[in-house]
Write a protein that holds these residues in place. Structure first.
Motif, short mmCIF file in Angstrom:
data_model
loop_
_atom_site.label_atom_id
_atom_site.label_comp_id
_atom_site.label_asym_id
_atom_site.label_seq_id
_atom_site.Cartn_x
_atom_site.Cartn_y
_atom_site.Cartn_z
N LYS A 126 -57.35 -4.92 20.38
CA LYS A 126 -56.02 -4.28 20.33
C LYS A 126 -55.96 -3.22 21.44
N GLU A 127 -56.36 -3.63 22.65
CA GLU A 127 -56.49 -2.68 23.76
C GLU A 127 -55.19 -1.99 24.13
N ALA A 128 -54.05 -2.58 23.80
CA ALA A 128 -52.77 -1.94 24.12
C ALA A 128 -52.54 -0.68 23.29
N TRP A 129 -53.20 -0.59 22.13
CA TRP A 129 -52.98 0.55 21.23
C TRP A 129 -53.95 1.68 21.55
N LEU A 130 -53.42 2.87 21.66
CA LEU A 130 -54.22 4.07 21.88
C LEU A 130 -53.91 5.05 20.75
N VAL A 131 -54.95 5.49 20.06
CA VAL A 131 -54.82 6.45 18.96
C VAL A 131 -55.74 7.62 19.31
N MET A 132 -55.17 8.81 19.48
CA MET A 132 -56.01 9.95 19.85
C MET A 132 -55.42 11.25 19.33
N VAL A 133 -56.29 12.22 19.12
CA VAL A 133 -55.87 13.54 18.69
C VAL A 133 -55.16 14.19 19.88
N GLY A 134 -53.91 14.55 19.68
CA GLY A 134 -53.07 15.07 20.76
C GLY A 134 -53.25 16.54 21.02
N VAL A 135 -54.47 16.93 21.33
CA VAL A 135 -54.76 18.33 21.59
C VAL A 135 -55.53 18.42 22.91
N CYS A 136 -55.03 19.25 23.82
CA CYS A 136 -55.71 19.45 25.10
C CYS A 136 -57.08 20.07 24.83
N THR A 137 -58.08 19.56 25.50
CA THR A 137 -59.45 20.02 25.25
C THR A 137 -59.77 21.32 25.99
N HIS A 138 -58.79 21.86 26.70
CA HIS A 138 -59.03 23.14 27.38
C HIS A 138 -58.85 24.30 26.41
N LEU A 139 -57.63 24.48 25.91
CA LEU A 139 -57.38 25.60 24.99
C LEU A 139 -56.60 25.19 23.75
N GLY A 140 -56.51 23.90 23.47
CA GLY A 140 -55.89 23.44 22.24
C GLY A 140 -54.38 23.31 22.25
N CYS A 141 -53.76 23.25 23.42
CA CYS A 141 -52.32 23.04 23.51
C CYS A 141 -52.00 21.57 23.21
N VAL A 142 -50.74 21.26 23.03
CA VAL A 142 -50.31 19.88 22.81
C VAL A 142 -49.69 19.37 24.10
N PRO A 143 -50.34 18.39 24.76
CA PRO A 143 -49.83 17.86 26.03
C PRO A 143 -48.54 17.06 25.86
N LEU A 144 -47.80 16.95 26.95
CA LEU A 144 -46.57 16.16 26.99
C LEU A 144 -46.91 14.73 27.38
N GLY A 145 -46.28 13.76 26.74
CA GLY A 145 -46.56 12.35 27.02
C GLY A 145 -45.78 11.82 28.20
N GLU A 146 -46.36 10.80 28.83
CA GLU A 146 -45.78 10.13 29.99
C GLU A 146 -45.44 11.13 31.10
N GLU A 147 -46.37 12.03 31.33
CA GLU A 147 -46.20 13.08 32.33
C GLU A 147 -47.47 13.18 33.16
N GLY A 148 -47.40 14.00 34.19
CA GLY A 148 -48.58 14.30 34.99
C GLY A 148 -48.81 13.31 36.11
N ASP A 149 -49.86 13.56 36.87
CA ASP A 149 -50.17 12.76 38.06
C ASP A 149 -50.67 11.36 37.75
N PHE A 150 -51.05 11.09 36.50
CA PHE A 150 -51.64 9.80 36.17
C PHE A 150 -50.83 9.02 35.14
N GLY A 151 -49.60 9.48 34.84
CA GLY A 151 -48.70 8.77 33.96
C GLY A 151 -49.09 8.79 32.49
#
Length: 193
Positions: A126-151
């Motif tokens: 089921k490689e199309a599915w990604l399940v992950m804890v949505g917390v930035c590992t730097h300081l615990g913020c919640v990142p924005l989806g479909e953003e940034g330099d790598f999509g």
């Protein structure tokens, strides 16, 4: 003063006195009292019923279209569930773990030292599915989806960029986003926890 033929007998076979009993009884009552006072403090450290109820959740993913994400709450943290596009999966597969700032998968379903390949960040078959804890590992913020330099995800607080597999690619975050323990109960249901 002393007679040579005098023998001193010293025996230590005295019966326990009433005082000895009172000392033992007082100590036992004191120990029970300390335990009774300490128990509420110890018991309050256990998780409450609402936290235990969230130890595992089942999520219906039937309405998630290709390229869409949802966020659910598990153990008080946001969990991103995304059905990635073929392009996102192929871009993630093209990245070699040794080229990443964090080459470890951080997937609680695998061994601790598993490589951060795209396959090790998703579910087998089921490689199309990604399940992950949505917390930035730097300081615990919640990142924005479909953003940034790598999509993938972008944390605007300090500029951490994650790719479409949730792996840190650029910025101060030290680790990839965590993949929680999860499994597909059916084609339309994921159990997290």
């Amino acid at each position: 003063m002393f007679r040579e033929d005098a023998t001193l007998e010293h025996t230590n076979t005295a019966e326990p006195s009433r005082r000895d009993f009172l000392y033992l009884a007082t100590g036992a009552v004191g120990a029970v009292g300390v335990g009774a006072v300490a128990w509420p403090f110890i018991d309050q450290m256990n998780p409450d019923a609402s936290a235990l109820a969230l130890a595992s959740i089942e999520v219906d993913i039937s309405a998630i279209e290709v390229g869409q994400s949802i966020t659910v709450k598990w153990r008080g943290k946001p969990v991103f569930i995304r059905q990635r596009t073929e392009k996102e999966v192929s871009e993630a597969k093209a990245v070699k773990p040794e080229d990443l700032p964090d080459p470890i998968a951080r997937n609680l379903n695998l061994e601790a030292n598993a490589a951060a390949t795209d396959v090790n960040r998703s579910a087998v078959g089921k490689e199309a599915w990604l399940v992950m804890v949505g917390v930035c590992t730097h300081l615990g913020c919640v990142p924005l989806g479909e953003e940034g330099d790598f999509g993938g995800w972008f944390c605007p607080c300090h500029g951490s960029h994650y790719d479409t597999a949730g792996r840190i690619r650029k910025g101060p975050a030290p680790e990839n986003m965590l993949i929680p323990p999860f499994q597909f109960v059916s084609d339309e249901t994921i159990k997290i926890g």
